[in-house]
Structures are given as C-alpha cells and as structure tokens.
Write a protein that holds these residues in place. Structure first.
Motif, PDB file in Angstrom:
ATOM      1  N   VAL A  63       6.980  13.929 -41.594  1.00 34.55           N
ATOM      2  CA  VAL A  63       7.290  14.168 -43.005  1.00 34.55           C
ATOM      3  C   VAL A  63       8.372  13.213 -43.473  1.00 34.55           C
ATOM      4  N   TYR A  64       9.297  12.864 -42.588  1.00 35.38           N
ATOM      5  CA  TYR A  64      10.356  11.920 -42.956  1.00 35.38           C
ATOM      6  C   TYR A  64       9.806  10.497 -43.016  1.00 35.38           C
ATOM      7  N   ILE A  65       8.876  10.203 -42.112  1.00 37.23           N
ATOM      8  CA  ILE A  65       8.259   8.873 -42.133  1.00 37.23           C
ATOM      9  C   ILE A  65       7.464   8.680 -43.423  1.00 37.23           C
TER      10      ILE A  65
ATOM     11  N   ALA B 120       6.235  22.072 -52.119  1.00 40.12           N
ATOM     12  CA  ALA B 120       6.284  21.060 -53.171  1.00 40.12           C
ATOM     13  C   ALA B 120       7.721  20.634 -53.453  1.00 40.12           C
ATOM     14  N   ALA B 121       8.642  21.606 -53.489  1.00 44.17           N
ATOM     15  CA  ALA B 121      10.047  21.272 -53.756  1.00 44.17           C
ATOM     16  C   ALA B 121      10.641  20.455 -52.620  1.00 44.17           C
ATOM     17  N   ALA B 122      10.286  20.794 -51.383  1.00 42.38           N
ATOM     18  CA  ALA B 122      10.792  20.033 -50.243  1.00 42.38           C
ATOM     19  C   ALA B 122      10.292  18.597 -50.286  1.00 42.38           C
ATOM     20  N   ASP B 123       9.013  18.415 -50.584  1.00 40.76           N
ATOM     21  CA  ASP B 123       8.467  17.066 -50.700  1.00 40.76           C
ATOM     22  C   ASP B 123       9.171  16.282 -51.801  1.00 40.76           C
ATOM     23  N   ALA B 124       9.347  16.934 -52.954  1.00 36.46           N
ATOM     24  CA  ALA B 124       9.997  16.249 -54.073  1.00 36.46           C
ATOM     25  C   ALA B 124      11.416  15.824 -53.704  1.00 36.46           C
ATOM     26  N   ALA B 125      12.160  16.720 -53.045  1.00 38.90           N
ATOM     27  CA  ALA B 125      13.533  16.397 -52.654  1.00 38.90           C
ATOM     28  C   ALA B 125      13.575  15.235 -51.664  1.00 38.90           C
ATOM     29  N   LEU B 126      12.649  15.238 -50.707  1.00 40.05           N
ATOM     30  CA  LEU B 126      12.622  14.174 -49.706  1.00 40.05           C
ATOM     31  C   LEU B 126      12.208  12.842 -50.330  1.00 40.05           C
ATOM     32  N   ILE B 127      11.280  12.893 -51.278  1.00 37.65           N
ATOM     33  CA  ILE B 127      10.848  11.665 -51.950  1.00 37.65           C
ATOM     34  C   ILE B 127      12.007  11.078 -52.765  1.00 37.65           C
ATOM     35  N   VAL B 128      12.703  11.938 -53.507  1.00 41.37           N
ATOM     36  CA  VAL B 128      13.850  11.473 -54.287  1.00 41.37           C
ATOM     37  C   VAL B 128      14.918  10.884 -53.365  1.00 41.37           C
ATOM     38  N   ALA B 129      15.146  11.556 -52.232  1.00 38.32           N
ATOM     39  CA  ALA B 129      16.136  11.052 -51.280  1.00 38.32           C
ATOM     40  C   ALA B 129      15.725   9.691 -50.734  1.00 38.32           C
ATOM     41  N   GLY B 130      14.424   9.535 -50.446  1.00 36.35           N
ATOM     42  CA  GLY B 130      13.946   8.258 -49.926  1.00 36.35           C
ATOM     43  C   GLY B 130      14.089   7.135 -50.925  1.00 36.35           C
ATOM     44  N   VAL B 131      13.705   7.397 -52.172  1.00 40.55           N
ATOM     45  CA  VAL B 131      13.819   6.372 -53.210  1.00 40.55           C
ATOM     46  C   VAL B 131      15.290   6.054 -53.497  1.00 40.55           C
TER      47      VAL B 131
ATOM     48  N   THR C   5       7.524  10.608 -46.417  1.00 40.72           N
ATOM     49  CA  THR C   5       8.197  10.790 -47.707  1.00 40.72           C
ATOM     50  C   THR C   5       9.450   9.932 -47.834  1.00 40.72           C
ATOM     51  N   VAL C   6      10.365  10.079 -46.870  1.00 42.01           N
ATOM     52  CA  VAL C   6      11.657   9.408 -46.997  1.00 42.01           C
ATOM     53  C   VAL C   6      11.531   7.909 -46.770  1.00 42.01           C
ATOM     54  N   MET C   7      10.841   7.516 -45.708  1.00 44.63           N
ATOM     55  CA  MET C   7      10.813   6.097 -45.339  1.00 44.63           C
ATOM     56  C   MET C   7       9.702   5.327 -46.046  1.00 44.63           C
ATOM     57  N   LEU C   8       8.450   5.796 -45.918  1.00 46.58           N
ATOM     58  CA  LEU C   8       7.343   5.037 -46.506  1.00 46.58           C
ATOM     59  C   LEU C   8       7.388   5.087 -48.033  1.00 46.58           C
ATOM     60  N   MET C   9       7.402   6.302 -48.586  1.00 51.62           N
ATOM     61  CA  MET C   9       7.441   6.402 -50.040  1.00 51.62           C
ATOM     62  C   MET C   9       8.772   5.894 -50.587  1.00 51.62           C
ATOM     63  N   GLY C  10       9.843   6.092 -49.805  1.00 59.83           N
ATOM     64  CA  GLY C  10      11.133   5.558 -50.222  1.00 59.83           C
ATOM     65  C   GLY C  10      11.113   4.049 -50.311  1.00 59.83           C
ATOM     66  N   ALA C  11      10.470   3.399 -49.333  1.00 60.15           N
ATOM     67  CA  ALA C  11      10.388   1.939 -49.344  1.00 60.15           C
ATOM     68  C   ALA C  11       9.586   1.436 -50.540  1.00 60.15           C
ATOM     69  N   VAL C  12       8.459   2.121 -50.833  1.00 60.56           N
ATOM     70  CA  VAL C  12       7.653   1.714 -51.990  1.00 60.56           C
ATOM     71  C   VAL C  12       8.427   1.944 -53.285  1.00 60.56           C
ATOM     72  N   GLY C  13       9.084   3.098 -53.382  1.00 63.92           N
ATOM     73  CA  GLY C  13       9.822   3.416 -54.594  1.00 63.92           C
ATOM     74  C   GLY C  13      10.979   2.466 -54.856  1.00 63.92           C
ATOM     75  N   THR C  14      11.721   2.137 -53.822  1.00 66.21           N
ATOM     76  CA  THR C  14      12.874   1.246 -54.013  1.00 66.21           C
ATOM     77  C   THR C  14      12.449  -0.188 -54.319  1.00 66.21           C
ATOM     78  N   SER C  15      11.203  -0.529 -54.014  1.00 66.83           N
ATOM     79  CA  SER C  15      10.720  -1.874 -54.337  1.00 66.83           C
ATOM     80  C   SER C  15      10.374  -2.017 -55.824  1.00 66.83           C
TER      81      SER C  15
END
Length: 212
Positions: A132-134, A52-63, A136-146
């Motif tokens: 996992v990078y696709i 869970a912590a790894a996912d959260a960190a990667l999501i925050v990094a992506g956004v 959390t970091v890229m897909l969720m990051g793209a949605v979050g930054t939008s």
C-alpha cells in the motif's frame, strides 16, 4: 477564470483516477476483507470510508513528499514486511479453520463482528501491507510530484474518488453474491480461497523481504 481552468485540470484528475483504479483493483488482502464483510453486510459503510480515507491520506502524503523520506528510513520496509506477513498468516490460518468447520460457518453468518474489531482488521489490512505504501505513497507520490503544483490537487482528488468508488462498489456490490453464498458449503469455498491467498501473500512478503 475558474471555468477556464477546468479543461486544463481535467487531464490531471483523469490521470489520478485511472492510476488509482488500476492499482487498487488488483486482488489483495484488503479487497478480500472488504468483500467478505460486504457479503456478511457488517459495518460496510465504516469499512468503506476507512479504506477510502486511508488511501486519500496516503496519496496526499506521497504527493507532499513523504515517499522520498520513507525511502531513507533504514529497516522500515523489512519491519513492515515481517509484520504484514505475520498478520496475513494469522488471518489465512483463521480462514482455513473456518472452512474446516461447517458449524462455525453457520454461526458466523448470524453472529457478527463488532465495529471496533472490524475497523481494527481494516486498519491492519491497510497499514501492515507494504504494497500500500509502494502504490500510494511512492508510486502515486512520484507521479503526483512530477506534475505542476496547480495540477496536483485534481490529481489527488481523482485518485481519492477512484478509491472510494472501488471500495463502495466492492462492499455494497457484494450483497448481489449473497444468493450464491447462502449455504455453508459456499462459505467454505470462499474461506478456502481467502486462506490460500492470505498465506500466499504472506509467503511473497517474506520472500521479497529476506531474499535479496
């Protein structure tokens, strides 16, 4: 003031929760490892918290924009794919070897994995998987930054909570399957399935990495 903001931020939280849940519930190597450790009741809390912590960190990094930066690094995707394929192949062969030897299955239900080994395996399944990078970091990051800046924190919170809820359900809910897996034959079937899945995932990573 704060109470008036909550209704407007709830859709962002819900969007993050739903997107994270949809991506993370797909059957994969990490989920199967958490399930197996949950069935054995070994270090479940540390494994769940690590995932869970790894996912959260990667999501925050992506956004925060890491996804765009990683896309510019030459050879990163290929390196992750090759490393992930090698690790998944090793774990898949190990699972098939366990399935072929009933005595190993009986011993393994008693002799456990150390905490350091369990966390090392969790880290490998988490960070050696390019998907996992696709996700959390890229897909969720793209949605979050939008989203507007004010909606990004609830989006990330919703995604992180969904991740924790899923891994906790998988790890601690696995014990309800224990009666079905009380015999070595049942563990043999489980490990056969795990081994086949890991090798299939490794082959998929290699294909995606080497075939344009």
């Amino acid at each position: 003031m704060t109470s008036s903001l909550l209704p407007s931020l709830l859709p962002a939280f819900t969007k993050g929760f739903a997107l994270s849940a949809g991506l993370i519930m797909a059957i994969g190597a990490q989920n199967m490892f958490v399930l197996r450790q949950g069935l054995k009741r070994e270090h479940v809390w540390p494994i769940v918290l690590f995932c869970a912590a790894a996912d959260a960190a990667l999501i925050v990094a992506g956004v925060s924009g890491l996804g765009s930066a990683l896309a510019l690094v030459p050879g990163l995707s290929l390196g992750l794919s090759l490393g992930g394929a090698a690790f998944l192949s090793w774990y898949g062969v190990s699972a098939l070897r366990r399935a072929a030897n009933p005595s190993v299955l009986i011993v393994e239900q008693q002799a456990g994995m150390t905490l350091s080994a369990a966390l090392a395996g969790t880290a490998a399944f988490t960070f050696l998987n390019p998907h996992v990078y696709i996700d959390t970091v890229m897909l969720m990051g793209a949605v979050g930054t939008s989203l507007p800046p004010i909606e990004r924190p609830p989006f990330m919170a919703g995604a992180a909570i969904a991740s924790f809820a899923w891994f906790a359900s998988l790890g601690f809910g696995a014990r309800f399957l224990a009666p079905l897996l009380s015999r070595p034959a049942s563990w043999r079937v489980l490990d056969l399935g795990i081994g086949a899945m890991m090798l299939a995932l490794a082959a998929s990573l290699l294909r995606d990495a080497l075939i344009p």
